[in-house]
Design a protein around this motif. Structure first.
Motif, PDB file in Angstrom:
ATOM      1  N   GLU A  44       0.834  -1.198   0.000  1.00 33.76           N
ATOM      2  CA  GLU A  44       0.000   0.000   0.000  1.00 33.76           C
ATOM      3  C   GLU A  44       0.876   1.258   0.000  1.00 33.76           C
ATOM      4  O   GLU A  44       1.940   1.284   0.622  1.00 33.76           O
ATOM      5  N   TRP A  45       0.416   2.298  -0.685  1.00 30.29           N
ATOM      6  CA  TRP A  45       1.093   3.594  -0.689  1.00 30.29           C
ATOM      7  C   TRP A  45       0.616   4.410   0.511  1.00 30.29           C
ATOM      8  O   TRP A  45      -0.579   4.437   0.796  1.00 30.29           O
ATOM      9  N   VAL A  46       1.551   5.056   1.217  1.00 29.47           N
ATOM     10  CA  VAL A  46       1.194   5.872   2.378  1.00 29.47           C
ATOM     11  C   VAL A  46       1.927   7.210   2.330  1.00 29.47           C
ATOM     12  O   VAL A  46       2.975   7.336   1.696  1.00 29.47           O
ATOM     13  N   ASP A  47       1.338   8.183   3.023  1.00 30.31           N
ATOM     14  CA  ASP A  47       1.946   9.503   3.156  1.00 30.31           C
ATOM     15  C   ASP A  47       2.828   9.479   4.409  1.00 30.31           C
ATOM     16  O   ASP A  47       2.327   9.262   5.518  1.00 30.31           O
ATOM     17  N   LEU A  48       4.123   9.678   4.252  1.00 29.65           N
ATOM     18  CA  LEU A  48       5.060   9.608   5.369  1.00 29.65           C
ATOM     19  C   LEU A  48       4.697  10.601   6.464  1.00 29.65           C
ATOM     20  O   LEU A  48       4.761  10.269   7.649  1.00 29.65           O
ATOM     21  N   ASN A  49       4.310  11.815   6.095  1.00 29.43           N
ATOM     22  CA  ASN A  49       3.925  12.815   7.102  1.00 29.43           C
ATOM     23  C   ASN A  49       2.760  12.319   7.956  1.00 29.43           C
ATOM     24  O   ASN A  49       2.769  12.478   9.180  1.00 29.43           O
ATOM     25  N   GLU A  50       1.765  11.704   7.318  1.00 30.51           N
ATOM     26  CA  GLU A  50       0.605  11.210   8.058  1.00 30.51           C
ATOM     27  C   GLU A  50       0.983  10.078   9.008  1.00 30.51           C
ATOM     28  O   GLU A  50       0.538  10.038  10.156  1.00 30.51           O
ATOM     29  N   VAL A  51       1.811   9.158   8.541  1.00 24.75           N
ATOM     30  CA  VAL A  51       2.235   8.031   9.380  1.00 24.75           C
ATOM     31  C   VAL A  51       3.000   8.533  10.598  1.00 24.75           C
ATOM     32  O   VAL A  51       2.718   8.140  11.734  1.00 24.75           O
ATOM     33  N   LEU A  52       3.953   9.425  10.380  1.00 24.11           N
ATOM     34  CA  LEU A  52       4.751   9.927  11.500  1.00 24.11           C
ATOM     35  C   LEU A  52       3.919  10.791  12.435  1.00 24.11           C
ATOM     36  O   LEU A  52       4.105  10.731  13.657  1.00 24.11           O
ATOM     37  N   ASN A  53       2.976  11.579  11.910  1.00 22.45           N
ATOM     38  CA  ASN A  53       2.105  12.376  12.772  1.00 22.45           C
ATOM     39  C   ASN A  53       1.256  11.488  13.684  1.00 22.45           C
ATOM     40  O   ASN A  53       0.994  11.840  14.829  1.00 22.45           O
ATOM     41  N   GLU A  54       0.842  10.338  13.175  1.00 21.83           N
ATOM     42  CA  GLU A  54       0.023   9.429  13.973  1.00 21.83           C
ATOM     43  C   GLU A  54       0.849   8.619  14.969  1.00 21.83           C
ATOM     44  O   GLU A  54       0.460   8.470  16.127  1.00 21.83           O
ATOM     45  N   LEU A  55       1.999   8.089  14.529  1.00 26.41           N
ATOM     46  CA  LEU A  55       2.721   7.117  15.353  1.00 26.41           C
ATOM     47  C   LEU A  55       3.948   7.655  16.081  1.00 26.41           C
ATOM     48  O   LEU A  55       4.328   7.109  17.121  1.00 26.41           O
ATOM     49  N   ALA A  56       4.589   8.679  15.537  1.00 22.29           N
ATOM     50  CA  ALA A  56       5.812   9.212  16.161  1.00 22.29           C
ATOM     51  C   ALA A  56       5.890  10.721  15.935  1.00 22.29           C
ATOM     52  O   ALA A  56       6.838  11.225  15.323  1.00 22.29           O
ATOM     53  N   PRO A  57       4.896  11.466  16.449  1.00 18.83           N
ATOM     54  CA  PRO A  57       4.885  12.909  16.201  1.00 18.83           C
ATOM     55  C   PRO A  57       6.122  13.599  16.777  1.00 18.83           C
ATOM     56  O   PRO A  57       6.552  13.301  17.884  1.00 18.83           O
ATOM     57  N   GLY A  58       6.705  14.467  15.954  1.00 17.09           N
ATOM     58  CA  GLY A  58       7.864  15.240  16.380  1.00 17.09           C
ATOM     59  C   GLY A  58       9.173  14.471  16.416  1.00 17.09           C
ATOM     60  O   GLY A  58      10.197  15.008  16.847  1.00 17.09           O
ATOM     61  N   ALA A  59       9.173  13.220  15.972  1.00 16.39           N
ATOM     62  CA  ALA A  59      10.385  12.398  16.028  1.00 16.39           C
ATOM     63  C   ALA A  59      11.434  12.895  15.043  1.00 16.39           C
ATOM     64  O   ALA A  59      11.114  13.365  13.954  1.00 16.39           O
ATOM     65  N   SER A  60      12.688  12.777  15.443  1.00 18.11           N
ATOM     66  CA  SER A  60      13.819  13.079  14.569  1.00 18.11           C
ATOM     67  C   SER A  60      14.427  11.765  14.108  1.00 18.11           C
ATOM     68  O   SER A  60      14.552  10.829  14.902  1.00 18.11           O
ATOM     69  N   PRO A  61      14.820  11.674  12.847  1.00 17.88           N
ATOM     70  CA  PRO A  61      15.345  10.409  12.331  1.00 17.88           C
ATOM     71  C   PRO A  61      16.753  10.108  12.834  1.00 17.88           C
ATOM     72  O   PRO A  61      17.569  11.006  13.042  1.00 17.88           O
ATOM     73  N   ILE A  62      17.009   8.817  13.019  1.00 11.55           N
ATOM     74  CA  ILE A  62      18.334   8.307  13.346  1.00 11.55           C
ATOM     75  C   ILE A  62      18.741   7.421  12.173  1.00 11.55           C
ATOM     76  O   ILE A  62      18.051   6.443  11.867  1.00 11.55           O
ATOM     77  N   ALA A  63      19.844   7.752  11.513  1.00 16.61           N
ATOM     78  CA  ALA A  63      20.294   6.995  10.341  1.00 16.61           C
ATOM     79  C   ALA A  63      21.117   5.787  10.774  1.00 16.61           C
ATOM     80  O   ALA A  63      22.044   5.910  11.574  1.00 16.61           O
ATOM     81  N   GLU A  64      20.738   4.609  10.243  1.00 21.84           N
ATOM     82  CA  GLU A  64      21.468   3.367  10.467  1.00 21.84           C
ATOM     83  C   GLU A  64      21.463   2.592   9.158  1.00 21.84           C
ATOM     84  O   GLU A  64      20.451   2.010   8.796  1.00 21.84           O
ATOM     85  N   GLY A  65      22.568   2.589   8.458  1.00 21.76           N
ATOM     86  CA  GLY A  65      22.640   1.893   7.178  1.00 21.76           C
ATOM     87  C   GLY A  65      21.671   2.486   6.185  1.00 21.76           C
ATOM     88  O   GLY A  65      21.664   3.690   5.946  1.00 21.76           O
ATOM     89  N   THR A  66      20.797   1.642   5.630  1.00 16.20           N
ATOM     90  CA  THR A  66      19.810   2.118   4.655  1.00 16.20           C
ATOM     91  C   THR A  66      18.538   2.609   5.333  1.00 16.20           C
ATOM     92  O   THR A  66      17.604   3.015   4.658  1.00 16.20           O
ATOM     93  N   LYS A  67      18.498   2.545   6.647  1.00 19.11           N
ATOM     94  CA  LYS A  67      17.284   2.882   7.386  1.00 19.11           C
ATOM     95  C   LYS A  67      17.377   4.227   8.098  1.00 19.11           C
ATOM     96  O   LYS A  67      18.439   4.641   8.551  1.00 19.11           O
ATOM     97  N   LEU A  68      16.229   4.873   8.211  1.00 20.63           N
ATOM     98  CA  LEU A  68      16.055   6.047   9.058  1.00 20.63           C
ATOM     99  C   LEU A  68      14.995   5.640  10.072  1.00 20.63           C
ATOM    100  O   LEU A  68      13.905   5.211   9.699  1.00 20.63           O
ATOM    101  N   LYS A  69      15.339   5.726  11.350  1.00 22.53           N
ATOM    102  CA  LYS A  69      14.437   5.265  12.401  1.00 22.53           C
ATOM    103  C   LYS A  69      13.844   6.450  13.139  1.00 22.53           C
ATOM    104  O   LYS A  69      14.567   7.328  13.590  1.00 22.53           O
ATOM    105  N   TYR A  70      12.522   6.437  13.248  1.00 23.31           N
ATOM    106  CA  TYR A  70      11.766   7.472  13.949  1.00 23.31           C
ATOM    107  C   TYR A  70      11.060   6.816  15.137  1.00 23.31           C
ATOM    108  O   TYR A  70      10.152   6.008  14.939  1.00 23.31           O
ATOM    109  N   TYR A  71      11.487   7.148  16.358  1.00 24.18           N
ATOM    110  CA  TYR A  71      10.881   6.577  17.558  1.00 24.18           C
ATOM    111  C   TYR A  71       9.800   7.503  18.100  1.00 24.18           C
ATOM    112  O   TYR A  71       9.975   8.729  18.091  1.00 24.18           O
ATOM    113  N   ASN A  72       8.725   6.901  18.645  1.00 24.65           N
ATOM    114  CA  ASN A  72       7.720   7.715  19.306  1.00 24.65           C
ATOM    115  C   ASN A  72       8.275   8.203  20.648  1.00 24.65           C
ATOM    116  O   ASN A  72       9.376   7.812  21.055  1.00 24.65           O
ATOM    117  N   HIS A  73       7.521   9.038  21.323  1.00 25.96           N
ATOM    118  CA  HIS A  73       7.983   9.697  22.548  1.00 25.96           C
ATOM    119  C   HIS A  73       8.478   8.711  23.609  1.00 25.96           C
ATOM    120  O   HIS A  73       9.528   8.912  24.210  1.00 25.96           O
TER     121      HIS A  73
END
Length: 143
Positions: A44-73
């Motif tokens: 499924e196609w998703v809007d990244l802003n919407e996903v992060l607003n719902e699950l990890a609002p205000g999160a800053s990404p942490i780069a690890e290899g090919t991944k960017l990790k956004y943790y919730n509060h």
């Protein structure tokens, strides 16, 4: 800059770094793009802003290899975004107490079961993969 803009900028930086001097990262990015090519048509196609607003609002990404990790509060959910254009959502606590990483659906809910004709059953591996992998919409994409 919104989350999508930050993601796009960091993804470009990871690609540039890989092409410039990190052969391991370049191979990993290549494998990630192959996964998207092979399986992405089922995701499924998703809007990244919407996903992060719902699950990890205000999160800053942490780069690890090919991944960017956004943790919730409270660090119980991690939105794992691959620079090749897809994401998954991890249940951090369940993953720590299990031998396998526990992935969730787009709303942060357990995706192992599905209800069909009023009856609940476990998802097949293919169904689970489709229910836990999401393609990131490009700007202006309405699909």
């Amino acid at each position: 800059m919104d989350a999508k803009g930050t993601y796009s900028k960091l993804a470009r930086e990871r690609h540039t770094e890989a092409e410039s001097h990190d052969d391991n990262l370049l191979r990993a990015i290549g494998r990630a793009h192959e996964r998207v090519e092979r399986h992405g048509s089922n995701w499924e196609w998703v809007d990244l802003n919407e996903v992060l607003n719902e699950l990890a609002p205000g999160a800053s990404p942490i780069a690890e290899g090919t991944k960017l990790k956004y943790y919730n509060h409270d660090r119980t959910i991690c939105v794992i975004v691959d620079v090749s254009g897809y994401l998954r959502i991890m249940d951090v606590a369940a993953s720590q107490s299990s031998r396998r990483t526990q992935y969730l659906d787009i709303h942060g809910k357990d995706a192992h079961n599905i209800t069909v004709n009023g009856k609940q059953r476990g998802r097949t591996k293919d169904e689970f993969q489709r229910a836990t992998h999401y393609r990131i919409k490009k700007r202006g994409m309405t699909q």
